[in-house]
Design an enzyme around this catalytic site. Structure first.
Site, mmCIF file in Angstrom:
data_model
loop_
_atom_site.group_PDB
_atom_site.id
_atom_site.type_symbol
_atom_site.label_atom_id
_atom_site.label_comp_id
_atom_site.label_asym_id
_atom_site.label_seq_id
_atom_site.Cartn_x
_atom_site.Cartn_y
_atom_site.Cartn_z
ATOM 1 N N TYR A 109 0.851 -1.201 0.000
ATOM 2 C CA TYR A 109 0.000 0.000 0.000
ATOM 3 C C TYR A 109 0.881 1.243 0.000
ATOM 4 C CZ TYR A 109 -2.940 3.810 1.624
ATOM 5 O OH TYR A 109 -3.574 5.013 1.733
ATOM 6 N N GLU A 198 -3.622 7.477 -3.928
ATOM 7 C CA GLU A 198 -3.497 6.178 -3.283
ATOM 8 C C GLU A 198 -3.294 5.069 -4.311
ATOM 9 O OE1 GLU A 198 -6.003 4.792 0.362
ATOM 10 O OE2 GLU A 198 -7.082 4.141 -1.422
#
Length: 392
Positions: A109, A198
């Site tokens: 991530y 993101e």
């Protein structure tokens, strides 16, 4: 402003981030054709919506034949996607992404957002990508590595490499690629005035490649005037038609589930107004801030928008006259009443500049607008509108 995954992938590719090729389709026929053109033995069909939880909802599917791609597309385009982020009503799917599947060895991530506690943008990374980052942050915050961006210089190469090495999940060569992805993401974040940038997940494949297979970019609405190319990517199909209409009129409007419409000048006053309505047993139908400098045209359009909501059976107008004088608002209310027609109770509380003049104007208009009621203060206004709507 939000954009779809396929648009985010395109922007990331333009700043040098490795993104697998994919095709955007609008029909089952196009999905079948895209599968043939992509050529991979295993591919993925993904719904393009502004909500998470697609996989659990069945709107991300691995397919191995053109027929399976068609079947997946038919399902997604003819069913509303329901997930924890959409509510029970779900979302209609209009576009799909068809991309080659990859053999995932590791998921990472990487995200950037603004940390208001320190007043800086912050890079966050975790070696446990592919999961809900909020859940990881709540249950195991030590699994997330953070690094603030310099306000003027942005993310520096040494910072990116430091974070990439701390993840301790890749070979030295792959770690360098991860660091470069972080630098590119930070560049994009600052260049386009993002609020969120993101990548989840950034994957390491069994073949040793580092690839972005999902991305999310949100942008600051107040900065869109500087980025017409980003503003052009907007998709209002999932937004409430009333919210879209309000935005075009320069009004801050959010549709809610209640029955009492609110027309207020000032965001803080609007929040307080909704709270007082709830205090006296009512339920707000919307948040609507017409702004401190509201003009007659804006107030009239605000009324049209509020009364377009079929659930509204009463309206509370709460205005503190400063820049926008109370008599101007009163004139707009009277004009709106004549043009739109007040078929539901409308309770008005005005205070501030020229309030006495405004109250007199409203009193004189009651013969023409019989459902119009004035109030002495906010508590009085809330009690009157709640009582009036309960009778209705």
């Amino acid at each position: 402003m939000k954009i779809h995954e396929y648009q985010a992938r395109d922007l990331l590719a333009k700043v040098g981030v490795p993104v697998p090729a994919a095709k955007v389709v609008n029909s089952a026929d196009e999905a079948e054709q895209a599968f043939r053109e992509n050529g991979a033995h295993v591919q993925v069909v993904k719904a393009q919506v502004f909500a998470g939880g697609r996989g659990k909802a069945g709107f991300v599917r691995l397919v191995k034949t053109p027929g399976e791609a068609r079947s997946a597309a038919e399902f997604m385009l003819t069913n509303r996607m329901v997930s924890v982020q959409t509510g029970p009503e779900g979302i209609a799917v209009k576009k799909l992404l068809v991309a080659s599947a990859v053999d995932i060895l590791k998921e990472i991530y990487v995200g950037i957002t603004v940390d208001r506690n320190i007043g800086k943008a912050v890079l966050m990374a975790s070696a446990e990508g592919g999961m809900e980052i909020e859940k990881i942050a709540a249950e195991r915050p030590d699994a997330i590595v953070k690094e603030p961006l310099h306000p003027f210089l942005g993310l520096q190469p040494f910072q990116a490499m430091k974070i990439a090495k701390q993840l301790d999940c890749c070979s030295p060569k792959q770690t360098q690629v991860v660091g470069r992805v972080m630098l590119a993401l930070a560049k994009l974040f600052l260049q386009y005035d993002c609020t969120i940038a993101e990548i989840n997940p950034l994957v390491v494949t069994a073949q040793g490649e580092v690839l972005v297979i999902d991305a999310k970019l949100n942008f600051d609405d107040n900065a869109l005037f500087r980025h017409p190319e980003i503003a052009a990517l907007a998709d209002d199909s999932e937004s409430s038609p009333l919210e879209v209409r309000a935005a075009k009129a320069g009004l801050n409007y959010v549709k809610l589930d209640g029955t009492i419409g609110c027309l207020v000048n000032g965001a803080g006053l609007a929040m307080a107004t909704m709270d007082v309505i709830k205090l006296y047993g009512g339920s707000p139908a919307n948040f609507l801030d017409v702004g401190g400098g509201v003009k007659s045209e804006g107030a009239i359009e605000a009324f049209r928008i509020i009364l377009s909501d079929q659930k509204v059976n009463g309206v509370l107008v709460n205005i503190f006259g400063g820049i926008a004088k109370c008599d101007l608002i009163a004139e707009a209310l009277i004009t709106a009443g004549k043009e739109v027609g007040f078929k539901v109770p409308v309770v008005v509380r005005l205070e501030g500049t020229n309030a006495d003049i405004a109250r007199k104007m409203l009193d004189e208009a009651k013969k023409q607008l019989p459902t119009l009621v004035t109030a002495s203060d906010l508590n009085d206004a809330a009690q009157k509108i709640v009582a009036a709507t309960k009778k209705a």
